[in-house]
Design an enzyme around this catalytic site. Structure first.
Site, PDB file in Angstrom:
ATOM      1  N   ASN A   3       0.814  -1.215   0.000  1.00  0.00           N
ATOM      2  CA  ASN A   3       0.000   0.000   0.000  1.00  0.00           C
ATOM      3  C   ASN A   3       0.852   1.272   0.000  1.00  0.00           C
ATOM      4  OD1 ASN A   3      -2.484  -1.303  -0.015  1.00  0.00           O
ATOM      5  ND2 ASN A   3      -2.570  -1.455   2.210  1.00  0.00           N
ATOM      6  N   ASN A  25      -6.570   1.861  -5.811  1.00  0.00           N
ATOM      7  CA  ASN A  25      -7.102   0.594  -6.315  1.00  0.00           C
ATOM      8  C   ASN A  25      -6.886   0.442  -7.816  1.00  0.00           C
ATOM      9  OD1 ASN A  25      -7.980  -0.212  -3.800  1.00  0.00           O
ATOM     10  ND2 ASN A  25     -10.045   0.593  -4.063  1.00  0.00           N
ATOM     11  N   GLU A  51       2.294 -22.605 -15.696  1.00  0.00           N
ATOM     12  CA  GLU A  51       3.539 -22.319 -16.412  1.00  0.00           C
ATOM     13  C   GLU A  51       4.254 -21.126 -15.806  1.00  0.00           C
ATOM     14  OE1 GLU A  51       5.119 -21.272 -20.947  1.00  0.00           O
ATOM     15  OE2 GLU A  51       2.965 -21.526 -20.535  1.00  0.00           O
TER      16      GLU A  51
END
Length: 248
Positions: A3, A25, A51
């Site tokens: 954050n 966000n 993968e």
């Protein structure tokens, strides 16, 4: 994702005087968009989660990944070359995980391109970065870089942008091409060390311990968890030291 790092990117790179939660966000959504786009949408050299995990995690315990995104400009940047775009992804100011990519070495990484990016351009960009030593890899990793290209351009994002006269306005960021970097970097040990030190300071005062004990957690388990993090720091340091030692 960290954050504090994302908030710093909003202030320094996107030039928000007071970033809103929605801005934070949206920045977090960008590298996730690149990651999920590689899994779900059509394109060249795409990969699935298995993968990707197999390429990025050389040892079972060393599975804590860091990430970055480029370009990060308020109104987007459509003129960057693929080389400049790739270089920006490895710049410390583009990091979103609290890891300083200039301190330490990569064990492996994946570059997840979105938009108008050619396979040849991406491969040449990575080759140039390695030849110029712009990015550092441990010597013992045989497949250090994985490339994924999704030809679908990233959706437009709207960011709030503070101004002195009119308050808050919206700035549209649209990128003709972009890249998310997901890497296994030994510098993550600095993040682990920082969080462990915070825990030790609070634990020495037994701060908030009663809440954990109320849920049935024993003191020995808290001490053991702290010791496990310290061991993990040493594992990352050993992974980097092994590469340095083998080079000599």
């Amino acid at each position: 994702l960290n954050n504090e790092s994302v908030y710093r990117v909003c202030k320094r790179k996107l030039r928000h005087r007071s970033p809103q939660l929605a801005d934070v966000n949206r920045v977090m959504a960008m590298p996730i968009n690149c990651l999920l786009g590689s899994f779900s949408a059509g394109g060249m050299l795409n990969m699935d989660f298995t993968e990707l995990y197999n390429n990025l995690v050389p040892h079972r315990k060393l599975h804590f990944l860091s990430n970055s995104f480029a370009p990060l400009f308020p109104g987007g940047c459509e003129t960057e070359t693929v080389y400049d775009l790739s270089l920006s992804a490895f710049h410390p100011s583009s990091g979103l995980s609290g890891v300083h990519m200039g301190k330490g070495q990569f064990m492996a990484c994946a570059l997840l391109y979105r938009g108008c990016v050619g396979t040849k351009d991406a491969e040449q960009a990575v080759s140039q970065l390695r030849e110029q030593h712009r990015i550092r890899f441990v010597d013992w990793s045989p497949t250090a870089v994985k490339i994924s290209i999704n030809t679908k351009q990233m959706d437009q994002y709207s960011f709030s942008q503070a101004t002195s006269s009119t308050g808050t306005t919206n700035a549209q960021a649209e990128y003709a091409h972009s890249v998310g970097m997901l890497g296994n970097h030994t510098g993550i040990r600095s993040v682990l060390h920082r969080e462990r030190r915070k825990f030790e300071v609070m634990f020495s005062k037994r701060a908030f311990v009663h809440w954990f004990q109320g849920e049935g957690l024993e003191m020995d388990e808290l001490e053991s968890a702290c010791a496990d993090v310290a061991t993990l720091e040493g594992d990352y340091l050993q992974a980097e030291g092994y590469g340095t030692h083998s080079a000599s």
